[in-house]
Design an enzyme around this catalytic site. Structure first.
Site, PDB file in Angstrom:
ATOM      1  N   THR A   1     -11.081 -12.485 -26.860  1.00 24.90           N
ATOM      2  CA  THR A   1     -10.387 -11.670 -27.864  1.00 24.90           C
ATOM      3  C   THR A   1      -9.128 -11.205 -27.140  1.00 24.90           C
ATOM      4  OG1 THR A   1     -11.482  -9.624 -27.202  1.00 24.90           O
ATOM      5  CG2 THR A   1     -12.545 -10.879 -28.974  1.00 24.90           C
ATOM      6  N   HIS A   2      -8.044 -11.097 -27.831  1.00 23.81           N
ATOM      7  CA  HIS A   2      -6.746 -10.759 -27.216  1.00 23.81           C
ATOM      8  C   HIS A   2      -6.352 -11.777 -26.128  1.00 23.81           C
ATOM      9  CE1 HIS A   2      -7.295  -6.738 -29.093  1.00 23.81           C
ATOM     10  NE2 HIS A   2      -8.554  -6.937 -28.747  1.00 23.81           N
TER      11      HIS A   2
ATOM     12  N   SER B   1       7.650 -37.213 -19.903  1.00 20.91           N
ATOM     13  CA  SER B   1       8.990 -36.651 -19.890  1.00 20.91           C
ATOM     14  C   SER B   1       9.932 -37.700 -19.327  1.00 20.91           C
ATOM     15  CB  SER B   1       9.005 -35.400 -19.028  1.00 20.91           C
ATOM     16  OG  SER B   1      10.313 -35.133 -18.582  1.00 20.91           O
TER      17      SER B   1
ATOM     18  N   LYS C   1       4.770 -35.259 -15.910  1.00 18.16           N
ATOM     19  CA  LYS C   1       4.419 -34.600 -17.165  1.00 18.16           C
ATOM     20  C   LYS C   1       3.545 -35.438 -18.095  1.00 18.16           C
ATOM     21  CE  LYS C   1       5.769 -31.107 -18.724  1.00 18.16           C
ATOM     22  NZ  LYS C   1       7.042 -30.539 -19.115  1.00 18.16           N
TER      23      LYS C   1
ATOM     24  N   ASN D   1       2.566 -34.409 -21.942  1.00 22.29           N
ATOM     25  CA  ASN D   1       2.744 -33.337 -22.920  1.00 22.29           C
ATOM     26  C   ASN D   1       1.864 -33.525 -24.153  1.00 22.29           C
ATOM     27  OD1 ASN D   1       4.773 -32.281 -21.270  1.00 22.29           O
ATOM     28  ND2 ASN D   1       6.321 -33.565 -22.239  1.00 22.29           N
TER      29      ASN D   1
ATOM     30  N   GLU E   1       1.359 -30.054 -30.643  1.00 20.96           N
ATOM     31  CA  GLU E   1       2.596 -29.270 -30.792  1.00 20.96           C
ATOM     32  C   GLU E   1       3.250 -29.569 -32.135  1.00 20.96           C
ATOM     33  OE1 GLU E   1       5.190 -29.007 -27.076  1.00 20.96           O
ATOM     34  OE2 GLU E   1       3.690 -30.460 -26.484  1.00 20.96           O
TER      35      GLU E   1
END
Ligand code: ARG
Length: 464
Positions: free
Chosen positions: A159-160, A281, A287, A289, A294
């Site tokens: 939570t949070h 990348s 990388k 990704n 996204e």
């Protein structure tokens, strides 16, 4: 200015302006995707016209022959769409008239493009909803297939975004199953309001021909007719409602995407996503990704935007049909396309997730995830909850200073915080003990999650 001057002026200016206006007002470039539904609706309309004695059997035969040819042309990309003919309806009608003559001209008897377009959009959307519903179920099924392997895989529940209590990875996944279940229910409920026939409303007031709207509704598989002709041609709330449903589904998948992105970050390291859903990348060779999640997160913005577009489109329109409504199509089509592609790719992506249970477990051990279990233990031994909460808070601080977990403290050390603590505490402080103790409907105990998964499977099989 003389007439001649004016004519000269307009002669020089009117052509390009007319062309621009034509382009501005034409919708054929995007509404041609309604063609199969336009033809389907026209054939039902023609059949009804014949049954009611408004056109002859020969007219109906000619219309059917022409439409078969047109369908063939469209399917094979041989149909010559024309801007000059504005939209899908006029393009098809013109071609029909070219092919079969007067029967083609009679097709538009007792209808208007206003009820025609409303019918086409509803047929299109009904079809889209049925496909989307299937795709939602495939994704739900992929989630279940992953979840069933992880009822004992323990991760921190947050939570949070701070470690809260241990949960199983299966339990976490099944939260998304529940969201999608509501999404699927919602879209099917929306279908009921989509599946009503506007045809017969004509331009706005109905028609003076002795038509049988119920017959057309039945031929087209509608549940009934729109009950008010003004409403029939001007209402687009069914489309708004659909986009609202889609926006919620996208929002759910956007949340899952956010989690996948976080979990793939090495600081979490909980999962890996199959390479086919990631890109590298151009500059940083190391990388990998998570582009797909996204983009899902990003595309949620466009569907939410489409919802606002349609709400705004409607809010100032007086009854009945206004040309504004032509603008309903692109946001609607875009929403269907975006959600279709997202659901399709997601089902595959979920199947390609590699789970890293050790990293999940380490994270759960690091955050004092069983502190609540210690408090509950004290409560069960008679301490009021608030006092238990305080005692455990002190114990956590103590463990933190020693840089160890609560379960690593010695019994004497734990007893400083409450004399109620005995050596049965260690089974409570383990992650497994914590999970097992939440053994009620909706809880994270493996037994409960296994039951939830079994229920989910039954639900997908249509058994509950
Ligand atoms: N292309 C129009 C639309 O999408 C069809 C209806 C046009 N009706 C009219 N009276 N101009 O809404």
């Amino acid at each position: 200015m003389t007439m001649q001057d004016n004519k000269t002026w307009s002669g020089r200016f009117a052509e390009p302006v007319a062309e621009l206006v034509k382009r501005y007002t034409a919708s054929v470039e995007f509404d041609k995707r309604l063609a199969p539904f336009d033809i389907q609706a026209s054939l039902a309309h023609a059949q009804m016209l014949e049954a009611c004695g408004i056109i002859t059997m020969q007219d109906l035969i000619d219309i059917r022959r022409g439409m078969t040819q047109i369908e063939h042309e469209i399917f094979n990309d041989k149909f010559a769409w024309s801007f000059d003919l504005e939209d899908v309806h006029l393009n098809i009608e013109k071609r029909l008239t070219t092919l079969v003559g007067d029967a083609g001209k009679r097709l538009h008897t007792g209808r208007s493009r206003n009820d025609q377009v409303a019918t086409d959009v509803r047929l299109y959307l009904r079809h889209a909803i049925d496909e989307l519903h299937e795709l939602m179920r495939s994704l739900q099924s992929a989630i279940i297939d992953l979840a069933i392997q992880h009822t004992h895989t323990i991760m921190p529940g947050y939570t949070h975004l701070q470690v809260a209590q241990p949960v199983s990875f299966a339990h976490h996944l099944m939260a998304y199953f529940e969201m999608l279940k509501r999404d699927a229910d919602r879209i099917i409920d929306c279908r009921k309001r989509v599946n009503r026939l506007p045809l017969g409303a004509a331009a706005l007031a109905g028609t003076s021909y002795p038509i049988k709207r119920e017959m057309v509704a039945e031929l087209l598989g509608f549940d009934g007719v729109c009950e008010n002709s003004l409403d029939a041609v001007s209402d687009r709330d069914f489309a708004i409602e659909f986009i609202a449903c889609a926006a919620l589904t996208m929002t759910h998948l956007s949340r899952l995407s956010e989690e996948l992105i976080l979990w793939m970050n090495p600081r979490f390291g909980f999962i890996d996503i199959a390479d086919r859903f990631c890109t590298g990348s151009s500059i940083m060779p190391q990388k990998k990704n998570p582009d797909v999640p996204e983009l899902v997160r990003g595309k949620t913005g466009r569907v939410n935007g489409n919802l606002v577009t349609l709400l705004t489109l409607m809010k100032g329109q007086p009854l009945a049909y206004n040309k504004d409504n032509q603008e309903d199509k692109e946001p609607l089509f875009d929403t269907v396309d975006t959600l279709t592609n997202t659901l399709r790719i997601y089902a595959d992506m979920v199947g390609g997730i590699t789970v890293k249970p050790a990293a999940m477990r380490d994270a759960a051990l690091q955050g004092y995830a069983t502190a609540t279990d210690l408090a509950d233990y004290l409560v069960k031994k008679g301490l009021p909850f608030r006092d238990a909460h305080e005692a455990v808070a002190l114990a956590v601080r103590f463990a933190e200073q020693r840089n160890c977990d609560l379960s690593e403290l010695k019994l004497e050390e734990l007893q400083q915080f409450s004399s109620l603590i005995a050596d049965d505490i260690y089974s409570v402080l383990t992650l497994e003990g914590s999970l097992a103790s939440r053994n009620h409907i909706g809880g994270t105990a493996p037994q409960q999650v296994e039951t939830a998964i079994a229920q989910a499977r039954k639900h997908l099989a249509g058994q509950n």
